[in-house]
Design a protein around this motif. Structure first.
Motif, mmCIF file in Angstrom:
data_model
loop_
_atom_site.group_PDB
_atom_site.id
_atom_site.type_symbol
_atom_site.label_atom_id
_atom_site.label_comp_id
_atom_site.label_asym_id
_atom_site.label_seq_id
_atom_site.Cartn_x
_atom_site.Cartn_y
_atom_site.Cartn_z
ATOM 1 N N GLY A 1 8.028 8.079 -14.938
ATOM 2 C CA GLY A 1 6.641 8.384 -14.571
ATOM 3 C C GLY A 1 6.098 7.345 -13.602
ATOM 4 N N ASP A 2 5.802 7.797 -12.385
ATOM 5 C CA ASP A 2 5.152 6.927 -11.392
ATOM 6 C C ASP A 2 3.692 7.385 -11.276
ATOM 7 N N ASP A 3 3.439 8.418 -10.467
ATOM 8 C CA ASP A 3 2.065 8.929 -10.367
ATOM 9 C C ASP A 3 1.542 9.416 -11.725
ATOM 10 N N SER B 1 0.839 -1.203 0.000
ATOM 11 C CA SER B 1 0.000 0.000 0.000
ATOM 12 C C SER B 1 0.875 1.255 0.000
ATOM 13 N N GLY B 2 0.511 2.252 -0.821
ATOM 14 C CA GLY B 2 1.308 3.473 -0.927
ATOM 15 C C GLY B 2 0.878 4.547 0.069
ATOM 16 N N ALA B 3 1.775 5.538 0.262
ATOM 17 C CA ALA B 3 1.407 6.729 1.048
ATOM 18 C C ALA B 3 1.259 7.916 0.114
ATOM 19 N N SER B 4 2.202 8.034 -0.841
ATOM 20 C CA SER B 4 2.114 9.126 -1.814
ATOM 21 C C SER B 4 1.460 8.568 -3.078
ATOM 22 N N THR B 5 0.187 8.234 -2.947
ATOM 23 C CA THR B 5 -0.492 7.560 -4.067
ATOM 24 C C THR B 5 -0.927 8.566 -5.136
ATOM 25 N N HIS C 1 8.396 -1.504 -5.285
ATOM 26 C CA HIS C 1 7.619 -1.769 -4.070
ATOM 27 C C HIS C 1 6.684 -0.588 -3.791
ATOM 28 N N ARG C 2 5.954 -0.645 -2.669
ATOM 29 C CA ARG C 2 5.246 0.525 -2.135
ATOM 30 C C ARG C 2 5.861 0.861 -0.779
ATOM 31 N N SER C 3 5.544 2.048 -0.286
ATOM 32 C CA SER C 3 6.138 2.421 1.009
ATOM 33 C C SER C 3 5.545 1.585 2.149
ATOM 34 N N GLY C 4 4.316 1.126 2.007
ATOM 35 C CA GLY C 4 3.746 0.170 2.959
ATOM 36 C C GLY C 4 3.866 -1.211 2.332
ATOM 37 N N LYS D 1 6.631 12.371 2.308
ATOM 38 C CA LYS D 1 5.615 11.724 3.139
ATOM 39 C C LYS D 1 6.128 10.503 3.892
ATOM 40 N N HIS D 2 7.356 10.098 3.616
ATOM 41 C CA HIS D 2 7.891 8.883 4.245
ATOM 42 C C HIS D 2 8.749 9.181 5.468
ATOM 43 N N ALA D 3 8.852 10.454 5.840
ATOM 44 C CA ALA D 3 9.709 10.821 6.976
ATOM 45 C C ALA D 3 9.201 12.116 7.593
ATOM 46 N N LEU E 1 15.206 -2.520 -9.987
ATOM 47 C CA LEU E 1 14.246 -2.785 -8.905
ATOM 48 C C LEU E 1 14.415 -1.757 -7.793
ATOM 49 N N LYS E 2 13.297 -1.106 -7.479
ATOM 50 C CA LYS E 2 13.294 -0.133 -6.386
ATOM 51 C C LYS E 2 12.604 -0.785 -5.199
ATOM 52 N N SER E 3 13.375 -1.083 -4.158
ATOM 53 C CA SER E 3 12.763 -1.723 -2.990
ATOM 54 C C SER E 3 13.266 -1.116 -1.690
ATOM 55 N N PHE F 1 15.290 10.708 -12.560
ATOM 56 C CA PHE F 1 14.402 11.659 -11.881
ATOM 57 C C PHE F 1 12.980 11.106 -11.978
ATOM 58 N N GLU F 2 12.430 10.715 -10.844
ATOM 59 C CA GLU F 2 11.062 10.156 -10.842
ATOM 60 C C GLU F 2 10.078 11.195 -10.328
ATOM 61 N N ASP F 3 8.902 11.239 -10.921
ATOM 62 C CA ASP F 3 7.858 12.189 -10.545
ATOM 63 C C ASP F 3 8.439 13.558 -10.199
ATOM 64 N N ILE G 1 11.778 16.325 -1.129
ATOM 65 C CA ILE G 1 12.020 15.221 -2.076
ATOM 66 C C ILE G 1 11.943 13.916 -1.291
ATOM 67 N N GLN G 2 11.161 12.986 -1.836
ATOM 68 C CA GLN G 2 10.806 11.804 -1.044
ATOM 69 C C GLN G 2 11.916 10.760 -0.959
ATOM 70 N N GLU G 3 12.678 10.596 -2.036
ATOM 71 C CA GLU G 3 13.646 9.489 -2.059
ATOM 72 C C GLU G 3 14.965 9.909 -2.695
ATOM 73 N N ILE H 1 6.802 0.654 -12.285
ATOM 74 C CA ILE H 1 5.775 -0.388 -12.322
ATOM 75 C C ILE H 1 5.419 -0.788 -10.901
ATOM 76 N N LYS H 2 4.149 -0.534 -10.531
ATOM 77 C CA LYS H 2 3.673 -0.946 -9.208
ATOM 78 C C LYS H 2 2.430 -1.801 -9.427
ATOM 79 N N ILE H 3 2.481 -3.040 -8.962
ATOM 80 C CA ILE H 3 1.401 -3.975 -9.293
ATOM 81 C C ILE H 3 0.053 -3.538 -8.712
ATOM 82 N N LEU I 1 16.670 10.200 -7.877
ATOM 83 C CA LEU I 1 15.717 10.923 -7.014
ATOM 84 C C LEU I 1 14.298 10.507 -7.341
ATOM 85 N N ASP I 2 13.462 10.411 -6.326
ATOM 86 C CA ASP I 2 12.014 10.407 -6.549
ATOM 87 C C ASP I 2 11.458 11.617 -5.810
ATOM 88 N N SER I 3 11.038 12.616 -6.574
ATOM 89 C CA SER I 3 10.521 13.844 -5.945
ATOM 90 C C SER I 3 9.135 13.621 -5.351
#
Ligand code: PGA
Ligand code: ZN
Length: 418
Positions: A320-322, A39-43, A374-377, A157-159, A396-398, A290-292, A165-167, A345-347, A246-248
């Protein structure tokens, strides 16, 4: 191969943030298999629907008993006829749901069934899951050793630090021939050097949702500098052996058509933000992704950013994620419009494995770089390690090489490539 569902049992389990998620046990042609959903937080707002009970008194509204109820309703139908393949099973699930964004049953009801059915089919065929996925969806793709994208500093949103910037990720490629073990080891070594450096500088080394550190650094330059130093101290060469990414997750700091990258500075226009990214690239030439970078519906700015990098930095991924939410329609728009050159790619953004594979194949056909994520959750389910391997996606981003929810995927890669 007919796949007959003979048993189903589902429950709420806890994800890595302590919120409930759906876990399913499925008996198919004599084999019991298990799957659970992240499950994501920054969906992204265009993702398939994640169904929550909304009962404030239970898990602060995040219960998933509605999903369990739907699974119960589906049970007798699921047991009625065998399915000829996991793809046919997914098609059946999609038809039963009947909505554009899986809003009748929720992607978190359908996805564990789809994952479990693929796992069962692999098991019936007596093949490892990655091999089954490869043969079923990605036959013509070479099987390559993926490059981990390890999120070593968490923000957004993860900290609870002030970094927007998230990641901040390190990507240990080492060389084309490097083994999975060496790549993961390099990422872990950099992570430990980073911890030491942060401690030395008097920063907190507590970790965020994805296992990366969450220090209260001044800004993104400082984050990238300290990661660069950790990489060098660990004995790796930036820009050849190890890249930065980076994932912004920029939706999260987009307000009134502007980007609030720093609380103390005025909000930025998309052009000012693009300039900022270009400056970072000048200062940190090891940045490869550079993501999102821009907001999920700001298609024109995405194109300006992508076009600007084409000549000067053709190797840089604009992911492109979101923006794309693993959806073939949004991906097609980006391919046609040249809005980015890579997809995350997020399943659970799309809700079934066969649709995920369809989107991935569309990306491969257009030479888009493809990052499985992965997702943050998260849960301890390592499905995506098999997906990245079987598809030959390459990345792979995990999260960080820390916390079992993150290492469960890296460890599965170590087993696969042993
Ligand atoms: P999320 O974050 O799972 O909270 O959406 C991951 C990402 O944005 O890539
Ligand atoms: Zn993202």
């Amino acid at each position: 191969m007919a796949l007959k569902i003979e048993g189903l049992s589902a429950r709420e389990i806890l994800d890595s943030r302590g919120y409930p998620t759906v876990e399913v046990d499925l008996q198919v042609s004599g084999q019991w298999v298990r799957a659970s959903v992240p499950s994501g937080a920054s969906t992204g707002s265009h993702e398939a629907l994640e169904l929550r009970d909304g009962e404030e008194k239970r898990y602060l509204g995040k219960g998933v008993r509605a999903c369990l109820g739907h699974l119960k309703t589906l049970t007798s139908k699921l047991f009625a006829e065998p399915f000829e393949s996991p793809e046919a099973f997914d098609r059946w699930l999609i038809a039963e749901d009947g909505t554009e964004n899986k809003s009748k049953f929720g992607a978190n009801t359908l996805l564990p069934l789809s994952m479990a059915m693929h796992r069962a089919a692999a098991s019936v065929a007596q093949k490892p899951l990655f091999e089954y996925l490869h043969e079923t969806y990605f036959k013509d793709r070479p099987l390559i050793t993926p490059i981990p994208m390890m999120n070593v500093i968490n923000g957004g949103k993860h900290a609870d630090n002030g970094i927007q910037i998230q990641e901040f990720m390190v990507c240990p490629r080492l060389s084309d021939e490097a083994s999975m073990g060496d790549r993961i080891r390099a990422g872990a070594e950099i992570y430990h050097h980073l911890k030491r450096l942060l401690k030395q500088e008097g920063y907190s080394t507590n970790v965020g949702d994805e296992g990366g550190f969450a220090p209260n650094l001044a800004d993104e330059q400082e984050a990238l500098s300290i990661i660069s130093e950790a990489t060098t101290q660990a004995g790796y060469q930036l820009g050849t052996e190890v890249y930065l990414a980076l994932d912004s997750a920029s939706n999260e700091f987009f307000e009134d058509e502007k980007y609030l990258l720093h609380q103390e500075f005025p909000p930025m226009t998309s052009d000012a933000l693009i300039e900022k990214y270009n400056d970072l690239l000048e200062q940190f030439p090891a940045l490869i992704s550079f993501e999102d970078a821009l907001q999920e519906d700001d298609w024109d700015s995405w194109k300006r950013f992508t076009d600007g990098l084409k000549e000067s930095h053709p190797h840089v991924m604009v992911v492109g994620d979101d923006l794309l939410v693993t959806h073939p329609k949004r991906l097609k728009r980006a391919i046609d419009g040249g809005n980015c050159n890579a997809i995350l790619i997020k399943i659970n953004q799309i809700g079934t494995i066969s649709e995920t594979a369809e989107t991935m194949n569309q990306a491969f056909a257009s030479n888009f770089q493809t990052v499985v994520s992965h997702r943050s959750g998260e849960t301890e389910d390592p499905f995506i390690a098999h997906l990245v391997t079987g598809s030959g996606a390459g990345w792979l981003k995990s999260g960080a090489p820390c916390r079992t929810d993150r290492t469960s995927k890296y460890n599965e890669l170590l087993r696969i490539f042993n």
